[in-house]
Design an enzyme around this catalytic site. Structure first.
Site, PDB file in Angstrom:
ATOM      1  N   GLY A 192      36.801  44.533  52.942  1.00 15.28           N
ATOM      2  CA  GLY A 192      37.344  45.663  52.200  1.00 15.28           C
ATOM      3  C   GLY A 192      36.734  45.773  50.812  1.00 15.28           C
ATOM      4  O   GLY A 192      36.152  44.827  50.281  1.00 15.28           O
ATOM      5  N   GLU A 193      36.870  46.974  50.207  1.00  9.25           N
ATOM      6  CA  GLU A 193      36.398  47.221  48.853  1.00  9.25           C
ATOM      7  C   GLU A 193      37.443  48.017  48.110  1.00  9.25           C
ATOM      8  O   GLU A 193      38.271  48.715  48.699  1.00  9.25           O
ATOM      9  CB  GLU A 193      35.070  47.985  48.869  1.00  9.25           C
ATOM     10  CG  GLU A 193      33.907  47.186  49.423  1.00  9.25           C
ATOM     11  CD  GLU A 193      32.561  47.823  49.110  1.00  9.25           C
ATOM     12  OE1 GLU A 193      32.474  48.487  48.046  1.00  9.25           O
ATOM     13  OE2 GLU A 193      31.628  47.656  49.896  1.00  9.25           O
ATOM     14  N   GLY A 194      37.422  47.888  46.793  1.00  8.41           N
ATOM     15  CA  GLY A 194      38.352  48.626  45.957  1.00  8.41           C
ATOM     16  C   GLY A 194      37.730  48.920  44.618  1.00  8.41           C
ATOM     17  O   GLY A 194      36.525  48.731  44.410  1.00  8.41           O
TER      18      GLY A 194
ATOM     19  N   VAL B 259      35.830  42.311  48.964  1.00 11.66           N
ATOM     20  CA  VAL B 259      36.269  41.085  49.627  1.00 11.66           C
ATOM     21  C   VAL B 259      35.435  40.910  50.886  1.00 11.66           C
ATOM     22  O   VAL B 259      35.301  41.853  51.681  1.00 11.66           O
ATOM     23  CB  VAL B 259      37.766  41.130  49.982  1.00 11.66           C
ATOM     24  CG1 VAL B 259      38.202  39.810  50.611  1.00 11.66           C
ATOM     25  CG2 VAL B 259      38.610  41.428  48.758  1.00 11.66           C
TER      26      VAL B 259
ATOM     27  N   LYS C 267      36.664  36.949  47.172  1.00  8.65           N
ATOM     28  CA  LYS C 267      36.988  38.178  46.454  1.00  8.65           C
ATOM     29  C   LYS C 267      36.092  38.241  45.223  1.00  8.65           C
ATOM     30  O   LYS C 267      36.193  37.402  44.321  1.00  8.65           O
ATOM     31  CB  LYS C 267      38.465  38.164  46.055  1.00  8.65           C
ATOM     32  CG  LYS C 267      39.010  39.455  45.490  1.00  8.65           C
ATOM     33  CD  LYS C 267      40.526  39.328  45.317  1.00  8.65           C
ATOM     34  CE  LYS C 267      41.160  40.633  44.887  1.00  8.65           C
ATOM     35  NZ  LYS C 267      42.636  40.516  44.792  1.00  8.65           N
TER      36      LYS C 267
ATOM     37  N   ASP D 183      54.302  42.690  44.590  1.00 11.98           N
ATOM     38  CA  ASP D 183      53.629  43.668  45.461  1.00 11.98           C
ATOM     39  C   ASP D 183      53.771  43.270  46.923  1.00 11.98           C
ATOM     40  O   ASP D 183      52.801  43.294  47.685  1.00 11.98           O
ATOM     41  CB  ASP D 183      52.150  43.795  45.081  1.00 11.98           C
ATOM     42  CG  ASP D 183      51.539  45.101  45.605  1.00 11.98           C
ATOM     43  OD1 ASP D 183      52.316  46.026  45.935  1.00 11.98           O
ATOM     44  OD2 ASP D 183      50.311  45.206  45.681  1.00 11.98           O
TER      45      ASP D 183
ATOM     46  N   GLY E  77      36.440  45.502  42.964  1.00 12.74           N
ATOM     47  CA  GLY E  77      35.391  44.713  43.589  1.00 12.74           C
ATOM     48  C   GLY E  77      35.498  44.743  45.099  1.00 12.74           C
ATOM     49  O   GLY E  77      36.061  45.665  45.678  1.00 12.74           O
TER      50      GLY E  77
END
Length: 750
Positions: free
Chosen positions: A16-18, A23, A38, A132, A21
């Protein structure tokens, strides 16, 4: 560039990306361990705020550990960027499961909730609030376990901050940026549980402000869930934080009771069985499977080859250290300066308490603030929750608060009201709190109390007060009662005094010259000495010995030495400590091992044991060495007492299948009872391998495995297993028998 990667790792694919940065799943080239990395984007490496946030996440992860939390291996910071190396969990998120099934059977939802709540309880015990909890951050494994991940916005309990979290699951106080407490996580977990059993979120709205209003004021929609779990929903989603369970550990106790009442003693097994129907889908969807990383949960041990490694194993402690060293060396060679924070230590992998009553106990470090007449107070205090005996829990919390209540109430007498400071400010009173020891029988805390005021000298006022709790009774133990006939007896007090002086570290006040004719008063453990009524010598059990707080001015030292902290090893205090406290510390059997005079023939070899131990030799397959003194002279069933099992694996019967290395020991057709935590009606499950190595038995070496097993009532058993393949002898210890390792090392082979 944002494609920076740690040298020494082979990337297997993206997870995944956000905005911060990416992962990735990666394999460490030297050890072949599969991990999740990460990465902070390179463009943020020079951004102090972003880097601080990323570093904060690693620091939070370094505080928490347990089988229900995805472990942190290490944090690496270089000029190119920063990276967090984590456990790669073989499983899929609860979000993925709910995207394929509208809702879950209540038993299945309860089973998932319990595991993730235990993860939250571990975080709460370390003073951390996740903030969260949501379906995407709960991972479910095919082995029947749920794990909590992503501590990116976690904070320390009692901290305030901006409103942050996932709106669909945020508690009312979280929307306002209020104080974060474990009860904040309880609210979010209950919202997710509601979604699992109802098929939709408790509150839904397109506009964020509308959603906030619903969470803050709308009625709890517990009528939309099955009746047996409505009380759990109502309690966990209470608008008022004081009306919710105080933390995840307390909520687990309530969950267990409700689930057992509604769905029977096998509710958890049935729940995981229901989920297992889709195990093939889980495995197929797992990132480790999709990216070809393998699924075997085989740890890497020193000198061995790596198999396919999934990160659900707890056996990677030694491996984590190996990875850390390799990454530090390779990265430093490649990029120059490198900072490595290794947090994968034995201390962080220590087992949780071993009794059913205390296994769910949560210890929280909270903040109390008050504005009083002419002064104010702002300080930390300790509070527990989760004891099954609520009356005992109330007594414990009252004792934990007493040093603060009494201090605030009595410090300023009516005849002397606090005066303003020269600069016009008011005196500020505060406390620091430190948990010295927490296990299944003892909790010890020390409060350091101070007053910021020139009315008490240039450095203000300072005092100290330990609180020691016998958790088996829910009662406080005074410093004097930690010892046997010491307080009030001059000769024994001088023995204690000499030990304190000998234990002082170089540079401590107590190592300096003093008037040799001065000794501690015989009543030092009860005699009041300072301005706020502390004893001259105070004590509290810590992890590595007894911690003493000594007002050295009573021995002729200057007042700047008040108090001096000294830690004395337990072995040096055996002749002075009370038998009750020795037992609570688990030192009773250890004290008798100096008198090992009896030999026991366990088949292939002979061991030398304390005289009080006795071997049950009638059973042909499993022989039990009883180590508990209280079993020898009473009618207590020996197999319910502390002991060590010696099993002949070459002898197999239909009802006694052979032990299989790589699995917990259980030579019966049904699950093993949780005898070692005092819960014979509960059964062991959810095995997690903690260690795998070779250990000596006499002149030979046995394959050693250490398993953590969760009991049906929420307690935890640590099972230690030695296996000798040539002789087919299996040794099992579930009681953490003191001195057993040494006894086995000294075994004499026939």
């Amino acid at each position: 560039m944002d494609d920076w990667a740690l040298p020494g790792f082979t990337e297997l694919g993206s997870l995944g990306e956000g905005g911060f940065g990416r992962v990735v799943l990666a394999r460490h080239e030297e050890s072949a361990q599969v991990v999740a990395i990460k990465y902070l984007y390179t463009r943020f490496a020079a951004d102090p705020a972003r880097l601080a946030e990323f570093r904060h996440e690693a620091q939070i992860l370094s505080r928490v550990s347990g089988p229900h939390i995805a472990r942190l291996h290490q944090f690496v910071e270089t000029p190119q960027g920063a990276a967090i190396i984590m456990e790669a969990v073989h499983g899929v998120s609860l979000k993925e499961i709910l995207s394929r099934q509208e809702k879950l059977e209540p038993e299945a939802a309860l089973a998932i909730l319990k595991g993730s709540l235990l993860g939250l309880a571990g975080a709460h015990a370390a003073g951390t609030v996740h903030r969260d909890y949501k379906p995407a951050n709960v991972l479910v494994t095919p082995e029947g376990q749920s794990k909590l991940v992503d501590f990116g916005i976690a904070v320390l309990s009692g901290e305030t901050g901006v409103a942050a979290g996932t709106p669909a699951y945020m508690a009312p106080e979280q929307w306002a940026g209020g104080v974060a407490t474990p009860a904040t996580d309880v609210y979010a977990a209950t919202c997710v549980f509601f979604q699992c059993v109802a098929g939709h979120r408790p509150y839904e709205a397109e506009q964020t402000e509308v959603l906030r209003t619903l969470h803050e004021y709308a009625p709890i929609p517990f009528g939309e869930v099955p009746e047996p779990v409505r009380d759990l929903i109502a309690r966990g989603m209470a608008k008022d934080v004081a009306q919710r369970p105080s933390g995840a550990a307390e909520f687990v106790v309530e969950l267990e009771a409700s689930a057992r009442k509604a769905y029977g003693d096998d509710w958890e097994r049935n729940g995981w069985h229901w989920l297992a129907k889709g195990a093939g889908v889980l495995v197929a969807l797992s990132p480790l499977a999709l990216l070809g990383a393998g699924t075997a949960a085989a740890p890497v041990i020193a000198g061995g080859a790596a198999g396919g490694v999934a990160a659900t194993t707890g056996g990677g402690i030694a491996l984590g250290l190996k990875v850390t060293a390799a990454v530090a060396a390779v990265t430093a060679a490649a990029v120059g300066t490198v900072v490595v924070l290794n947090v994968n230590s034995d201390d962080q992998a220590s087992a949780p308490p071993r009794t059913a009553t205390v296994a769910a106990m949560q210890v929280d470090l909270l903040t109390r603030t008050e504005k009083l007449d002419g002064y104010d107070y702002n300080g930390k205090y300790v509070r527990i929750s989760g004891l099954k005996d609520k009356a005992a829990e109330e007594r414990v919390n009252k004792a934990l608060m007493a040093p603060i209540d009494a201090w605030l109430e009595n410090f300023w007498p009516d005849s002397y009201q606090p005066q303003p400071e020269p600069d016009g400010d008011i005196p500020h009173m505060k406390t620091e709190a430190e948990v010295l020891r927490r296990d299944d029988k003892l909790l010890s805390v020390v409060y350091k109390r101070s007053i910021d005021s020139v009315q008490f000298g240039n450095h203000g006022g300072f005092s100290i007060r330990p609180v020691v709790i016998d958790l088996t009774k829910g009662e406080q133990i005074s410093s004097a009662h930690l010892f046997d006939n010491v307080d009030g007896t001059s000769s024994r007090m001088q023995m204690l005094e000499e030990l304190l002086l000998d234990s002082a570290k170089p540079g401590d006040c107590l190592t300096g010259a003093r008037n040799s004719t001065e000794h501690l008063p015989a009543t030092s453990l009860s005699q009041r000495y300072t301005f706020d009524y502390d004893s001259i010598v105070q004590a509290a059990p810590a992890a590595n010995g007894m911690r003493f707080f000594v007002y050295g001015s009573a021995l002729g030292y200057p007042r700047v030495c008040d108090p001096t902290e000294v830690t004395t090893e337990y072995d040096r205090l055996r002749d002075l400590m009370s038998p009750t406290v020795m037992n609570l510390l688990g030192l009773t059997n250890g004290a008798k091992q100096g008198k090992r005079t009896k030999e026991d023939n366990v088949g292939a070899f002979t061991i030398t044991t304390p005289e009080s131990w006795w071997l049950l030799s009638s059973a042909p397959i499993e022989r039990y060495l009883v180590t508990a003194d209280q079993c020898t002279n009473t009618g207590t069933q020996p197999f319910h007492c502390a002991g060590v099992l010696f099993s002949d694996n070459s002898r197999v019967e239909p009802a006694t299948p052979a032990y299989e290395p790589g699995k917990p020991y259980n030579r019966s057709l049904g699950p093993r009872p949780c005898l070692s935590i005092g819960a014979p009606n509960e059964t062991q499950g959810s095995p997690v391998l903690q260690k795998k190595e070779l250990r000596p038995i006499g002149t030979k070496r046995a394959a050693y495995e250490e398993w953590r097993l969760t009991c049906s009532g929420g307690g935890t058993v640590t099972q230690r297993v030695w296996f000798l393949p040539k002789t087919q002898l299996v040794i099992v210890d579930e009681w953490n028998t003191p001195g057993l390792d040494k006894i086995l090392e000294e075994a004499r082979w026939h």
